[in-house]
Design a protein around this motif. Structure first.
Motif, PDB file in Angstrom:
ATOM      1  N   TYR A  52     -49.998  59.059 -57.720  1.00  0.00           N
ATOM      2  CA  TYR A  52     -49.692  59.521 -56.472  1.00  0.00           C
ATOM      3  C   TYR A  52     -51.382  59.765 -55.987  1.00  0.00           C
ATOM      4  O   TYR A  52     -51.354  59.442 -54.699  1.00  0.00           O
TER       5      TYR A  52
ATOM      6  N   ARG B 283     -57.471  65.248 -46.204  1.00  0.00           N
ATOM      7  CA  ARG B 283     -56.219  65.361 -45.571  1.00  0.00           C
ATOM      8  C   ARG B 283     -56.146  66.266 -44.601  1.00  0.00           C
ATOM      9  O   ARG B 283     -56.587  67.403 -44.890  1.00  0.00           O
TER      10      ARG B 283
ATOM     11  N   GLY C  69     -46.447  69.275 -55.731  1.00  0.00           N
ATOM     12  CA  GLY C  69     -46.901  67.942 -56.287  1.00  0.00           C
ATOM     13  C   GLY C  69     -47.920  67.888 -57.407  1.00  0.00           C
ATOM     14  O   GLY C  69     -47.696  68.737 -58.415  1.00  0.00           O
TER      15      GLY C  69
ATOM     16  N   ASP D  79     -42.724  73.236 -58.019  1.00  0.00           N
ATOM     17  CA  ASP D  79     -42.379  71.707 -57.778  1.00  0.00           C
ATOM     18  C   ASP D  79     -41.179  71.404 -58.805  1.00  0.00           C
ATOM     19  O   ASP D  79     -41.347  71.899 -60.012  1.00  0.00           O
TER      20      ASP D  79
ATOM     21  N   GLY E  21     -47.382  67.659 -46.998  1.00  0.00           N
ATOM     22  CA  GLY E  21     -47.323  66.221 -47.700  1.00  0.00           C
ATOM     23  C   GLY E  21     -45.660  65.954 -47.385  1.00  0.00           C
ATOM     24  O   GLY E  21     -45.213  65.052 -48.015  1.00  0.00           O
TER      25      GLY E  21
HETATM   26  C1  LIG Z   1     -44.756  63.605 -51.111  1.00  0.00           C
HETATM   27  S1  LIG Z   1     -44.921  64.955 -52.222  1.00  0.00           S
HETATM   28  C2  LIG Z   1     -45.922  66.175 -51.697  1.00  0.00           C
HETATM   29  C3  LIG Z   1     -46.932  66.563 -52.658  1.00  0.00           C
HETATM   30  C4  LIG Z   1     -47.716  67.732 -52.131  1.00  0.00           C
HETATM   31  N1  LIG Z   1     -47.497  68.985 -51.421  1.00  0.00           N
HETATM   32  C5  LIG Z   1     -48.829  67.000 -51.205  1.00  0.00           C
HETATM   33  O1  LIG Z   1     -49.025  67.398 -50.129  1.00  0.00           O
HETATM   34  O2  LIG Z   1     -49.342  66.071 -51.766  1.00  0.00           O
HETATM   35  C6  LIG Z   1     -43.293  65.753 -52.197  1.00  0.00           C
HETATM   36  C7  LIG Z   1     -43.081  66.773 -53.246  1.00  0.00           C
HETATM   37  O3  LIG Z   1     -42.002  67.381 -52.887  1.00  0.00           O
HETATM   38  C8  LIG Z   1     -41.395  67.677 -54.389  1.00  0.00           C
HETATM   39  N2  LIG Z   1     -40.041  68.328 -54.211  1.00  0.00           N
HETATM   40  C9  LIG Z   1     -38.727  67.314 -54.023  1.00  0.00           C
HETATM   41  N3  LIG Z   1     -37.851  68.063 -53.884  1.00  0.00           N
HETATM   42  C10 LIG Z   1     -38.274  69.330 -54.053  1.00  0.00           C
HETATM   43  C11 LIG Z   1     -37.667  70.527 -54.035  1.00  0.00           C
HETATM   44  N4  LIG Z   1     -36.071  70.712 -53.817  1.00  0.00           N
HETATM   45  N5  LIG Z   1     -38.175  71.745 -54.145  1.00  0.00           N
HETATM   46  C12 LIG Z   1     -39.758  71.742 -54.064  1.00  0.00           C
HETATM   47  N6  LIG Z   1     -40.239  70.414 -53.996  1.00  0.00           N
HETATM   48  C13 LIG Z   1     -39.433  69.338 -53.931  1.00  0.00           C
HETATM   49  C14 LIG Z   1     -41.553  66.336 -54.991  1.00  0.00           C
HETATM   50  O4  LIG Z   1     -41.372  66.587 -56.367  1.00  0.00           O
HETATM   51  C15 LIG Z   1     -42.787  65.939 -54.854  1.00  0.00           C
HETATM   52  O5  LIG Z   1     -43.854  66.575 -55.593  1.00  0.00           O
END
Ligand SMILES: C[S@@+](CC[C@H](N)C(=O)[O-])C[C@H]1O[C@@H](n2cnc3c(N)ncnc32)[C@H](O)[C@@H]1O
Length: 249
Positions: A15, A26, A48, A71, A112
């Motif tokens: 990731y 970012r 994440g 997460d 994100g």
């Molecule tokens: C695209 S990543 C973004 C990660 C980080 N916030 C970033 O900006 O790099 C999306 C994240 O949302 C998490 N996610 C998915 N469903 C979720 C939920 N119901 N509650 C909290 N996080 C969730 C995923 O596991 C993943 O780690």
């Protein structure tokens, strides 16, 4: 159960490389770091692999800032725990739509586009209600979700998304609409072996997000069109919501 893209350690471990950690700063992280100001406590929802949460903990005054990262995906949290500075963050496996933490926070962030992982309107409403319950007096919530009017997913073709996250690894994304949602399969090819992982995203309109925030008891302070603070227009790439607890009357 999180979407396979975040649940599979092979994808979670790539990731950061796929999102340019250490290569580009970012804009969402830069905005939240500035916005955190002198916040003593921060909750990063959908944290994440924890890059933002760890940097917020490191930036706190002499380590005094308390930072939590939440997460549902253990594979993502495993990367977060192992990162430099990861020991300064309290990592919680949990669902942002079912928040029940034992304290309130000066700042709650969701970057994100993690908000778009909340696929149903009721989950997004529950997340906003949980955030309202967990904000300290004067606290702020900031989150992003892509503006559906821009239909960004139409550009997520294999040709546009092909990249090499690490030497010897090729990756691309295949996307299709599935009802109200957008489904995308991430494909990784390493030494001829192909792996695929699916994730789905919601693209709620600005009106829904603002209305759900108000219903949750939040006061909407600003809606930006990007992470540089530009005013929102129908052409904006993002919906960046800044909300807080209303002042007591
Ligand atoms: C695209 S990543 C973004 C990660 C980080 N916030 C970033 O900006 O790099 C999306 C994240 O949302 C998490 N996610 C998915 N469903 C979720 C939920 N119901 N509650 C909290 N996080 C969730 C995923 O596991 C993943 O780690």
């Amino acid at each position: 159960m999180p979407e396979p893209l975040y649940h599979d350690p092979a994808f979670a471990s790539l990731y950061d490389a796929r999102n340019g950690e250490g290569v580009r700063d970012r804009a969402d992280f830069a905005f939240v770091r500035r916005f955190a100001g002198d916040a003593d406590s921060v909750l990063d929802l959908g944290c994440g692999t924890g890059e933002l949460a760890a940097s917020l903990a490191a930036a706190g005054d002499a380590g005094a800032r308390e930072v939590w990262g939440l997460d549902p995906a253990e594979a993502m949290l495993a990367v977060a725990r192992a990162r430099p500075g990861g020991d300064r963050v309290r990592w919680v496996r949990g669902d942002a739509a079912a928040l029940a933490l034992p304290r309130r926070f000066d700042l709650i962030c969701m970057t994100g586009h993690a908000f778009q992982c909340l696929l149903a309107p009721k989950d997004r409403a529950a997340m906003l209600e949980g955030a309202a319950r967990h904000l300290a007096r004067g606290g702020r919530l900031v989150l992003d979700t892509r503006n559906p009017l821009r239909r960004a997913w139409e550009g997520w073709t294999p040709a546009n998304t092909g990249h090499r996250p690490l030497p010897g690894v090729r990756a691309w994304v295949e996307t299709r609409e599935e009802g109200d949602l957008v489904r995308y399969d991430t494909v990784l090819v390493e030494r001829g072996a192909e792996r695929r992982a699916t994730a789905r995203l919601a693209f709620p309109p600005r009106e829904e997000v603002e209305e759900a925030a108000r219903r949750a008891g939040l006061a909407v302070r600003a809606v930006h069109g990007d992470w540089h603070g530009s005013p929102w227009t129908p052409q904006s790439p993002e919906i960046v919501l800044v909300a807080g607890r209303p002042a007591p009357s």
